[in-house]
Design a protein around this motif. Sequence first.
Motif, PDB file in Angstrom:
ATOM      1  N   ASP A   1       7.608 -17.718  -9.834  1.00 47.77           N
ATOM      2  CA  ASP A   1       7.627 -16.309  -9.472  1.00 47.77           C
ATOM      3  C   ASP A   1       6.336 -15.589  -9.859  1.00 47.77           C
ATOM      4  O   ASP A   1       5.957 -14.598  -9.247  1.00 47.77           O
ATOM      5  CB  ASP A   1       8.840 -15.616 -10.096  1.00 47.77           C
ATOM      6  N   GLU A   2       5.606 -16.100 -10.883  1.00 43.33           N
ATOM      7  CA  GLU A   2       4.340 -15.475 -11.274  1.00 43.33           C
ATOM      8  C   GLU A   2       3.300 -15.589 -10.161  1.00 43.33           C
ATOM      9  O   GLU A   2       2.542 -14.651  -9.890  1.00 43.33           O
ATOM     10  CB  GLU A   2       3.817 -16.098 -12.563  1.00 43.33           C
ATOM     11  N   LYS A   3       3.277 -16.735  -9.503  1.00 44.04           N
ATOM     12  CA  LYS A   3       2.331 -16.919  -8.393  1.00 44.04           C
ATOM     13  C   LYS A   3       2.686 -16.001  -7.233  1.00 44.04           C
ATOM     14  O   LYS A   3       1.796 -15.450  -6.567  1.00 44.04           O
ATOM     15  CB  LYS A   3       2.344 -18.373  -7.932  1.00 44.04           C
ATOM     16  N   LEU A   4       3.996 -15.807  -7.002  1.00 45.58           N
ATOM     17  CA  LEU A   4       4.400 -14.903  -5.927  1.00 45.58           C
ATOM     18  C   LEU A   4       4.018 -13.463  -6.245  1.00 45.58           C
ATOM     19  O   LEU A   4       3.634 -12.704  -5.344  1.00 45.58           O
ATOM     20  CB  LEU A   4       5.912 -15.007  -5.705  1.00 45.58           C
ATOM     21  N   MET A   5       4.081 -13.090  -7.517  1.00 45.28           N
ATOM     22  CA  MET A   5       3.671 -11.744  -7.908  1.00 45.28           C
ATOM     23  C   MET A   5       2.180 -11.553  -7.697  1.00 45.28           C
ATOM     24  O   MET A   5       1.728 -10.499  -7.219  1.00 45.28           O
ATOM     25  CB  MET A   5       4.034 -11.490  -9.372  1.00 45.28           C
ATOM     26  N   LYS A   6       1.394 -12.586  -8.042  1.00 44.45           N
ATOM     27  CA  LYS A   6      -0.048 -12.492  -7.813  1.00 44.45           C
ATOM     28  C   LYS A   6      -0.366 -12.390  -6.320  1.00 44.45           C
ATOM     29  O   LYS A   6      -1.254 -11.648  -5.914  1.00 44.45           O
ATOM     30  CB  LYS A   6      -0.745 -13.713  -8.411  1.00 44.45           C
ATOM     31  N   LEU A   7       0.415 -13.143  -5.525  1.00 45.98           N
ATOM     32  CA  LEU A   7       0.215 -13.111  -4.082  1.00 45.98           C
ATOM     33  C   LEU A   7       0.517 -11.721  -3.532  1.00 45.98           C
ATOM     34  O   LEU A   7      -0.200 -11.200  -2.676  1.00 45.98           O
ATOM     35  CB  LEU A   7       1.108 -14.153  -3.412  1.00 45.98           C
ATOM     36  N   ALA A   8       1.585 -11.086  -4.033  1.00 47.18           N
ATOM     37  CA  ALA A   8       1.972  -9.770  -3.545  1.00 47.18           C
ATOM     38  C   ALA A   8       0.917  -8.722  -3.863  1.00 47.18           C
ATOM     39  O   ALA A   8       0.726  -7.766  -3.103  1.00 47.18           O
ATOM     40  CB  ALA A   8       3.316  -9.375  -4.145  1.00 47.18           C
ATOM     41  N   LYS A   9       0.208  -8.898  -4.993  1.00 48.91           N
ATOM     42  CA  LYS A   9      -0.817  -7.916  -5.376  1.00 48.91           C
ATOM     43  C   LYS A   9      -2.019  -7.932  -4.435  1.00 48.91           C
ATOM     44  O   LYS A   9      -2.816  -6.992  -4.437  1.00 48.91           O
ATOM     45  CB  LYS A   9      -1.264  -8.176  -6.808  1.00 48.91           C
ATOM     46  N   PHE A  10      -2.178  -9.003  -3.674  1.00 47.44           N
ATOM     47  CA  PHE A  10      -3.257  -9.048  -2.687  1.00 47.44           C
ATOM     48  C   PHE A  10      -2.960  -8.161  -1.472  1.00 47.44           C
ATOM     49  O   PHE A  10      -3.802  -8.017  -0.582  1.00 47.44           O
ATOM     50  CB  PHE A  10      -3.498 -10.496  -2.221  1.00 47.44           C
ATOM     51  N   TYR A  11      -1.740  -7.594  -1.413  1.00 47.21           N
ATOM     52  CA  TYR A  11      -1.354  -6.766  -0.279  1.00 47.21           C
ATOM     53  C   TYR A  11      -0.910  -5.378  -0.769  1.00 47.21           C
ATOM     54  O   TYR A  11       0.266  -5.015  -0.730  1.00 47.21           O
ATOM     55  CB  TYR A  11      -0.200  -7.428   0.503  1.00 47.21           C
ATOM     56  N   PRO A  12      -1.871  -4.611  -1.276  1.00 45.12           N
ATOM     57  CA  PRO A  12      -1.537  -3.284  -1.822  1.00 45.12           C
ATOM     58  C   PRO A  12      -0.956  -2.332  -0.774  1.00 45.12           C
ATOM     59  O   PRO A  12      -0.230  -1.406  -1.136  1.00 45.12           O
ATOM     60  CB  PRO A  12      -2.873  -2.777  -2.360  1.00 45.12           C
ATOM     61  N   ASN A  13      -1.279  -2.552   0.499  1.00 49.63           N
ATOM     62  CA  ASN A  13      -0.710  -1.666   1.536  1.00 49.63           C
ATOM     63  C   ASN A  13       0.767  -1.943   1.786  1.00 49.63           C
ATOM     64  O   ASN A  13       1.479  -1.090   2.318  1.00 49.63           O
ATOM     65  CB  ASN A  13      -1.484  -1.836   2.852  1.00 49.63           C
ATOM     66  N   ASP A  14       1.172  -3.132   1.419  1.00 50.52           N
ATOM     67  CA  ASP A  14       2.572  -3.504   1.626  1.00 50.52           C
ATOM     68  C   ASP A  14       3.431  -3.337   0.373  1.00 50.52           C
ATOM     69  O   ASP A  14       4.652  -3.211   0.471  1.00 50.52           O
ATOM     70  CB  ASP A  14       2.672  -4.960   2.106  1.00 50.52           C
ATOM     71  N   PHE A  15       2.814  -3.386  -0.796  1.00 53.10           N
ATOM     72  CA  PHE A  15       3.570  -3.298  -2.051  1.00 53.10           C
ATOM     73  C   PHE A  15       2.958  -2.232  -2.945  1.00 53.10           C
ATOM     74  O   PHE A  15       1.840  -2.389  -3.453  1.00 53.10           O
ATOM     75  CB  PHE A  15       3.551  -4.651  -2.791  1.00 53.10           C
TER      76      PHE A  15
END
Length: 423
Positions: free
Chosen positions: A334-348
Amino acid sequence: MERYFAKSTTGSMPEIVDFDKLTRDPSKRKRLADYNINQHEEIRRKYLTWGAYQPCPAKFKPRWIGKSKRYFNPEWYDLHRNWLEYSEEEDKAYCLYCYLFRDNIKGNKPGHDAFVVDGFVNWKKAVERFATHVGDRDSFHNKALKNGEDLMKTEQSIPVAFHKQSELEKNEHLIRLNAAIDDIIECFAEEVLNCILKELDNGVFSLLVDECRDVSDKEQMAVVIRYVDTHGLSNERFVGVLHVEETTSAYLKSKIDFIIAKLGLSLQQVRGQGYDGASNMAALTNGLSKTFQRKDMDIVNAISDVESAKRELDKLRSEHGWSSLLSKFSHYDDEKLMKLAKFYPNDFSDNELDYLEKELCLYIDNLVLTLPVATATVERCFSAMKLVKNALRNKMGDDYLSNSLICFVEKEMLDTIPNELEG
């Protein structure tokens, strides 16, 4: 006859008496007020059914009146067949109707105590006194006679009058009664659903949907939600049944939308869908999955796509079994998924990232506990429906049926609800 004047020494209600044990002899009868008040009318009716007590012994007792012996003349019965009574033991005459329809307090009705309390004995003046006792049409005796005749008219009796009244008001009464029952069942069904939502705690869940025809040949769709409660336990709860007029994916989707909205839930909380193998339902897997998809669905909803879950479940039935599936979950991070989500600030946004982190912490547990679903629970709901809505109760309304089934299927949860709810 002093018992007629004795006052009651207790305030309790007299005991119920056996009508067949009532005394016929007028000199031995208790006053009517000494009987249970709930039996007064039936006691009157019993005595009137028997008729006036008119024994005819071989020889009547002589009574000295002045210097002459006088006897009761049985021919007087013929003159006053309906009311004149005679006591062999006391050698006295009485009036049946005046006994039944007066309060028997001495002195209350002048001239009538002799025929109710004391007993009439002046045989010399019997014919004259009998006529005086009867009196005119407004005399107490004739009023008592009229009361007795009215009582014995079946159509004027209280049970018949009550029956007529209940027949006239029967429909209105049933409507009020059914409305009251509907309201009670609806209240308890709402409380059961509130308990389910409290267990769900606004978490994610899977949908179990199935359809079946009821005894009225109406197509019914049962909805069960599968979720993990705050204690980490997997639960399958029945949340309602809906009448469906067609089984197209769009129509069923609208019905599912309705019940989920009624529960105050969102389709974004759905992590899986389960249907039976019927042809009209099997096609819904693709149809409903696509209909439920929205462009604003987050990454977790995408992961829980119904088709991928279905493929995984198919593999579980293969030779690889559960070990293959669990080995894939071992690579989940889940840590890698959190890092991945941070690459999309417009979505999250920051708030969405916090929410996503909490979601990912529970993702594996919830996915394992909610996705491998079966429709056995829904089938049990339909078995319950056959008991609740049967041939004798085949006109139940849709809401009443749904509420009744919720209370019946979730009876264990219903038992935890108190009868008196805080308003």
